[in-house]
Design an enzyme around this catalytic site. Structure first.
Site, PDB file in Angstrom:
ATOM      1  N   TYR A 113       0.959  -1.378   0.082  1.00  0.00           N
ATOM      2  CA  TYR A 113       0.068  -0.105  -0.025  1.00  0.00           C
ATOM      3  C   TYR A 113       0.995   1.067   0.049  1.00  0.00           C
ATOM      4  O   TYR A 113       0.713   2.128  -0.817  1.00  0.00           O
ATOM      5  CB  TYR A 113      -1.064   0.018   1.298  1.00  0.00           C
ATOM      6  CG  TYR A 113      -1.844   1.157   1.443  1.00  0.00           C
ATOM      7  CD1 TYR A 113      -2.862   1.505   0.287  1.00  0.00           C
ATOM      8  CD2 TYR A 113      -1.508   2.417   2.412  1.00  0.00           C
ATOM      9  CE1 TYR A 113      -3.669   2.678   0.675  1.00  0.00           C
ATOM     10  CE2 TYR A 113      -2.387   3.286   2.392  1.00  0.00           C
ATOM     11  CZ  TYR A 113      -3.452   3.491   1.623  1.00  0.00           C
ATOM     12  OH  TYR A 113      -4.274   4.774   1.477  1.00  0.00           O
ATOM     13  N   LYS A 117       1.264   4.233  -2.887  1.00  0.00           N
ATOM     14  CA  LYS A 117       1.093   5.522  -2.811  1.00  0.00           C
ATOM     15  C   LYS A 117       2.200   6.475  -3.020  1.00  0.00           C
ATOM     16  O   LYS A 117       2.078   7.783  -3.206  1.00  0.00           O
ATOM     17  CB  LYS A 117       0.432   5.986  -1.157  1.00  0.00           C
ATOM     18  CG  LYS A 117      -0.892   5.136  -0.965  1.00  0.00           C
ATOM     19  CD  LYS A 117      -1.982   6.016  -2.042  1.00  0.00           C
ATOM     20  CE  LYS A 117      -3.215   5.219  -1.616  1.00  0.00           C
ATOM     21  NZ  LYS A 117      -4.222   5.977  -2.587  1.00  0.00           N
ATOM     22  N   THR A 150     -13.817   5.597   5.812  1.00  0.00           N
ATOM     23  CA  THR A 150     -14.467   4.916   4.562  1.00  0.00           C
ATOM     24  C   THR A 150     -14.278   3.349   4.722  1.00  0.00           C
ATOM     25  O   THR A 150     -13.872   2.834   5.622  1.00  0.00           O
ATOM     26  CB  THR A 150     -13.554   5.206   3.211  1.00  0.00           C
ATOM     27  OG1 THR A 150     -12.270   4.700   3.313  1.00  0.00           O
ATOM     28  CG2 THR A 150     -13.480   6.915   3.309  1.00  0.00           C
TER      29      THR A 150
END
Length: 173
Positions: A113, A117, A150
């Site tokens: 991850y 990014k 989220t």
């Protein structure tokens, strides 16, 4: 408002989306690259890419590059077109493993991850440099939205889920 489907984990879907969008012959003033996955188990996109890198980075990279001419045509001296890419402060701990972009040697959801990014941040910085050098009326920006409540957190460890559940109303956007 008109919905056009695009699966950023599929290079074919991205190309089909761009083809459908271009057929409409509409200007494009703002492109927001905001789709993503976080901390997913090791799995691949339909094109065989590690999912974090494939969806979070390669999907946005391809979409942006395929729409770049339309963005350039839409921007003017008084109103630049904009590319806004949503990244994460996690990029600060990311390492770009150029010999293992697919995380095949040792998979870590956190590492994959963070690498995706970081790749987004580096891509955006480079793109902005190229756009400026060419005198283009397009700006490329990368942003960190902060901690947002989220579904991205559905793959975190259960203790983190409990803490999130207890504090999200106070600490998360």
């Amino acid at each position: 408002v008109e919905f056009l489907y695009c699966d950023l984990a599929s290079m074919k879907s991205i190309r089909q989306f761009v083809q459908r969008f271009r057929a409409k012959n509409c200007p494009l003033h703002v492109l927001v690259n905001n789709a993503g996955v976080m901390l997913v188990p090791e799995r691949k996109t339909e094109d065989g890419f590690e999912e974090h890198f494939g969806l979070n980075y390669l999907g946005h990279f391809l979409l942006t590059n395929l729409l770049l001419d339309t963005l350039k045509q839409s921007g003017t001296h008084s109103h630049n077109a904009r590319i806004i890419t949503v990244s994460s402060a996690t990029h600060y701990v990311g390492k770009l493993h150029l010999n293992d972009l697919q995380s095949r040697c040792s998979y870590s959801p956190h590492g994959a991850y963070a690498q995706s990014k970081l790749a987004l941040v580096l891509f955006t910085y480079r793109l902005q440099h190229l756009l400026t050098a060419n005198g283009s009326h397009v700006t490329a920006n990368v942003v960190d939205p902060g901690v947002v409540n989220t579904e991205l957190y559905k793959h975190v460890f259960w203790v983190v889920k409990v803490v999130k559940w207890m504090t999200a109303w106070l600490l998360f956007k």
